[in-house]
Motif scaffolding. Sequence first.
Motif, PDB file in Angstrom:
ATOM      1  N   PRO A   1       0.856  -1.178   0.000  1.00 59.07           N
ATOM      2  CA  PRO A   1       0.000   0.000   0.000  1.00 59.07           C
ATOM      3  C   PRO A   1       0.899   1.237   0.000  1.00 59.07           C
ATOM      4  O   PRO A   1       2.046   1.175   0.457  1.00 59.07           O
ATOM      5  N   ILE A   2       0.392   2.323  -0.511  1.00 55.74           N
ATOM      6  CA  ILE A   2       1.144   3.568  -0.513  1.00 55.74           C
ATOM      7  C   ILE A   2       0.750   4.366   0.728  1.00 55.74           C
ATOM      8  O   ILE A   2      -0.409   4.717   0.913  1.00 55.74           O
ATOM      9  N   TYR A   3       1.747   4.609   1.581  1.00 52.82           N
ATOM     10  CA  TYR A   3       1.566   5.427   2.778  1.00 52.82           C
ATOM     11  C   TYR A   3       2.436   6.669   2.604  1.00 52.82           C
ATOM     12  O   TYR A   3       3.647   6.550   2.429  1.00 52.82           O
ATOM     13  N   ALA A   4       1.857   7.842   2.658  1.00 49.90           N
ATOM     14  CA  ALA A   4       2.616   9.093   2.520  1.00 49.90           C
ATOM     15  C   ALA A   4       3.443   9.085   1.234  1.00 49.90           C
ATOM     16  O   ALA A   4       4.612   9.418   1.233  1.00 49.90           O
ATOM     17  N   TRP A   5       2.821   8.660   0.142  1.00 51.73           N
ATOM     18  CA  TRP A   5       3.365   8.684  -1.213  1.00 51.73           C
ATOM     19  C   TRP A   5       4.533   7.736  -1.447  1.00 51.73           C
ATOM     20  O   TRP A   5       5.248   7.861  -2.445  1.00 51.73           O
ATOM     21  N   TYR A   6       4.721   6.757  -0.553  1.00 47.86           N
ATOM     22  CA  TYR A   6       5.781   5.780  -0.781  1.00 47.86           C
ATOM     23  C   TYR A   6       5.382   4.460  -0.131  1.00 47.86           C
ATOM     24  O   TYR A   6       4.277   4.314   0.372  1.00 47.86           O
ATOM     25  N   CYS A   7       6.268   3.498  -0.142  1.00 42.74           N
ATOM     26  CA  CYS A   7       5.975   2.169   0.384  1.00 42.74           C
ATOM     27  C   CYS A   7       5.934   2.169   1.906  1.00 42.74           C
ATOM     28  O   CYS A   7       6.268   3.154   2.554  1.00 42.74           O
ATOM     29  N   THR A   8       5.560   1.039   2.475  1.00 41.45           N
ATOM     30  CA  THR A   8       5.525   0.892   3.929  1.00 41.45           C
ATOM     31  C   THR A   8       6.931   0.775   4.517  1.00 41.45           C
ATOM     32  O   THR A   8       7.903   0.516   3.802  1.00 41.45           O
ATOM     33  N   ALA A   9       7.015   0.943   5.817  1.00 37.33           N
ATOM     34  CA  ALA A   9       8.310   1.004   6.511  1.00 37.33           C
ATOM     35  C   ALA A   9       9.176  -0.246   6.332  1.00 37.33           C
ATOM     36  O   ALA A   9      10.373  -0.123   6.046  1.00 37.33           O
ATOM     37  N   PRO A  10       8.654  -1.485   6.498  1.00 37.75           N
ATOM     38  CA  PRO A  10       9.553  -2.624   6.342  1.00 37.75           C
ATOM     39  C   PRO A  10      10.059  -2.776   4.916  1.00 37.75           C
ATOM     40  O   PRO A  10      11.196  -3.203   4.700  1.00 37.75           O
ATOM     41  N   MET A  11       9.251  -2.404   3.925  1.00 37.76           N
ATOM     42  CA  MET A  11       9.722  -2.485   2.551  1.00 37.76           C
ATOM     43  C   MET A  11      10.803  -1.445   2.291  1.00 37.76           C
ATOM     44  O   MET A  11      11.809  -1.725   1.632  1.00 37.76           O
ATOM     45  N   LYS A  12      10.631  -0.251   2.844  1.00 38.17           N
ATOM     46  CA  LYS A  12      11.668   0.780   2.665  1.00 38.17           C
ATOM     47  C   LYS A  12      12.966   0.361   3.330  1.00 38.17           C
ATOM     48  O   LYS A  12      14.061   0.540   2.765  1.00 38.17           O
ATOM     49  N   ALA A  13      12.890  -0.236   4.515  1.00 40.97           N
ATOM     50  CA  ALA A  13      14.104  -0.706   5.190  1.00 40.97           C
ATOM     51  C   ALA A  13      14.787  -1.795   4.368  1.00 40.97           C
ATOM     52  O   ALA A  13      16.018  -1.809   4.234  1.00 40.97           O
ATOM     53  N   LEU A  14      13.998  -2.705   3.801  1.00 40.96           N
ATOM     54  CA  LEU A  14      14.569  -3.753   2.951  1.00 40.96           C
ATOM     55  C   LEU A  14      15.223  -3.156   1.713  1.00 40.96           C
ATOM     56  O   LEU A  14      16.338  -3.535   1.346  1.00 40.96           O
ATOM     57  N   MET A  15      14.545  -2.212   1.093  1.00 43.83           N
ATOM     58  CA  MET A  15      15.117  -1.590  -0.107  1.00 43.83           C
ATOM     59  C   MET A  15      16.422  -0.873   0.201  1.00 43.83           C
ATOM     60  O   MET A  15      17.386  -0.968  -0.561  1.00 43.83           O
ATOM     61  N   ASP A  16      16.480  -0.146   1.304  1.00 43.69           N
ATOM     62  CA  ASP A  16      17.718   0.541   1.677  1.00 43.69           C
ATOM     63  C   ASP A  16      18.878  -0.445   1.768  1.00 43.69           C
ATOM     64  O   ASP A  16      19.977  -0.176   1.270  1.00 43.69           O
ATOM     65  N   ARG A  17      18.629  -1.575   2.383  1.00 37.28           N
ATOM     66  CA  ARG A  17      19.683  -2.581   2.546  1.00 37.28           C
ATOM     67  C   ARG A  17      20.040  -3.237   1.222  1.00 37.28           C
ATOM     68  O   ARG A  17      21.213  -3.433   0.899  1.00 37.28           O
TER      69      ARG A  17
ATOM     70  N   GLY B   1      -0.932   9.437  -6.450  1.00 43.61           N
ATOM     71  CA  GLY B   1      -0.694   8.622  -5.269  1.00 43.61           C
ATOM     72  C   GLY B   1       0.527   7.732  -5.358  1.00 43.61           C
ATOM     73  O   GLY B   1       1.201   7.490  -4.361  1.00 43.61           O
ATOM     74  N   ALA B   2       0.826   7.223  -6.549  1.00 40.09           N
ATOM     75  CA  ALA B   2       1.901   6.232  -6.680  1.00 40.09           C
ATOM     76  C   ALA B   2       3.022   6.678  -7.614  1.00 40.09           C
ATOM     77  O   ALA B   2       3.922   5.910  -7.909  1.00 40.09           O
ATOM     78  N   ASP B   3       2.974   7.927  -8.063  1.00 38.81           N
ATOM     79  CA  ASP B   3       3.965   8.400  -9.033  1.00 38.81           C
ATOM     80  C   ASP B   3       5.371   8.478  -8.447  1.00 38.81           C
ATOM     81  O   ASP B   3       6.355   8.130  -9.121  1.00 38.81           O
ATOM     82  N   LEU B   4       5.496   8.899  -7.199  1.00 43.91           N
ATOM     83  CA  LEU B   4       6.829   8.990  -6.589  1.00 43.91           C
ATOM     84  C   LEU B   4       7.421   7.605  -6.342  1.00 43.91           C
ATOM     85  O   LEU B   4       8.626   7.394  -6.499  1.00 43.91           O
ATOM     86  N   TRP B   5       6.583   6.659  -5.960  1.00 45.73           N
ATOM     87  CA  TRP B   5       7.021   5.270  -5.779  1.00 45.73           C
ATOM     88  C   TRP B   5       7.537   4.701  -7.097  1.00 45.73           C
ATOM     89  O   TRP B   5       8.617   4.117  -7.165  1.00 45.73           O
ATOM     90  N   ARG B   6       6.763   4.888  -8.165  1.00 46.27           N
ATOM     91  CA  ARG B   6       7.206   4.393  -9.474  1.00 46.27           C
ATOM     92  C   ARG B   6       8.529   5.045  -9.876  1.00 46.27           C
ATOM     93  O   ARG B   6       9.436   4.366 -10.356  1.00 46.27           O
ATOM     94  N   ALA B   7       8.654   6.340  -9.679  1.00 47.28           N
ATOM     95  CA  ALA B   7       9.896   7.032 -10.033  1.00 47.28           C
ATOM     96  C   ALA B   7      11.080   6.479  -9.251  1.00 47.28           C
ATOM     97  O   ALA B   7      12.171   6.286  -9.797  1.00 47.28           O
ATOM     98  N   GLY B   8      10.876   6.204  -7.953  1.00 50.58           N
ATOM     99  CA  GLY B   8      11.951   5.639  -7.146  1.00 50.58           C
ATOM    100  C   GLY B   8      12.375   4.263  -7.629  1.00 50.58           C
ATOM    101  O   GLY B   8      13.573   3.945  -7.692  1.00 50.58           O
ATOM    102  N   LEU B   9      11.409   3.434  -7.994  1.00 54.81           N
ATOM    103  CA  LEU B   9      11.743   2.092  -8.482  1.00 54.81           C
ATOM    104  C   LEU B   9      12.447   2.139  -9.831  1.00 54.81           C
ATOM    105  O   LEU B   9      13.369   1.358 -10.085  1.00 54.81           O
TER     106      LEU B   9
END
Length: 197
Positions: A86-102, A138-146
């Motif tokens: 789900p998109i929370y605050a225009w990006y992914c959820t916290a555990p997914m963001k932590a996984l992506m960072d790593r 809603g999901a444009d920033l997420w797509r751009a990041g990916l």
Amino acid sequence: MKLVLLMGSPRKNGNTAALTAPFLEECERLRMKTETFWLYDKTILPCLGCKTCQDRMDGLGCVREDDVAALFEAMEGSDAIVLATPIYAWYCTAPMKALMDRVVYAGTKNYGREKGPSLLRGKGLATIVTCGYPEEKGADLWRAGLRRWCRHSGLNWQGMLCGRDMGPGVPFLTQDKLAAARDFARALIPKAGGEDL
């Protein structure tokens, strides 16, 4: 072809799970091997930025002891990676963001004493998202990041399936969304595996 789906929703009966279900059913109908990991069930610690991972060229090399090594192993062993969130605050959820960072950092050896490989190079990357806004808001920033992750790490961008939640009292999983989820699965086959099914 093998596909790994990383589920970033905290709700196992929520909209993201509902949209992902027909996608996975179609994948299995097309004889794609699938494996799903619920990230809220895993321990995913944040990146420390210590750069220890950059000195190991043949693996993750992270000093953190949690579930990320097993998740990364599944990603390495797949042909395609699907991030469902789900998109929370225009990006992914916290555990997914932590996984992506790593994974972005340790999986691409650009920051050490010598430049090394991108361990996920050539794999397909797609995303399934749900949000309360139209996709372009809603999901444009997420797509751009990916897409930037794909360029950075040599992944092959395969697209985004976005399901909008119209709010209370409006059923989420419509026939159009069901059809779109199945079509999205069919579209991944030639992009990721190139297999003649």
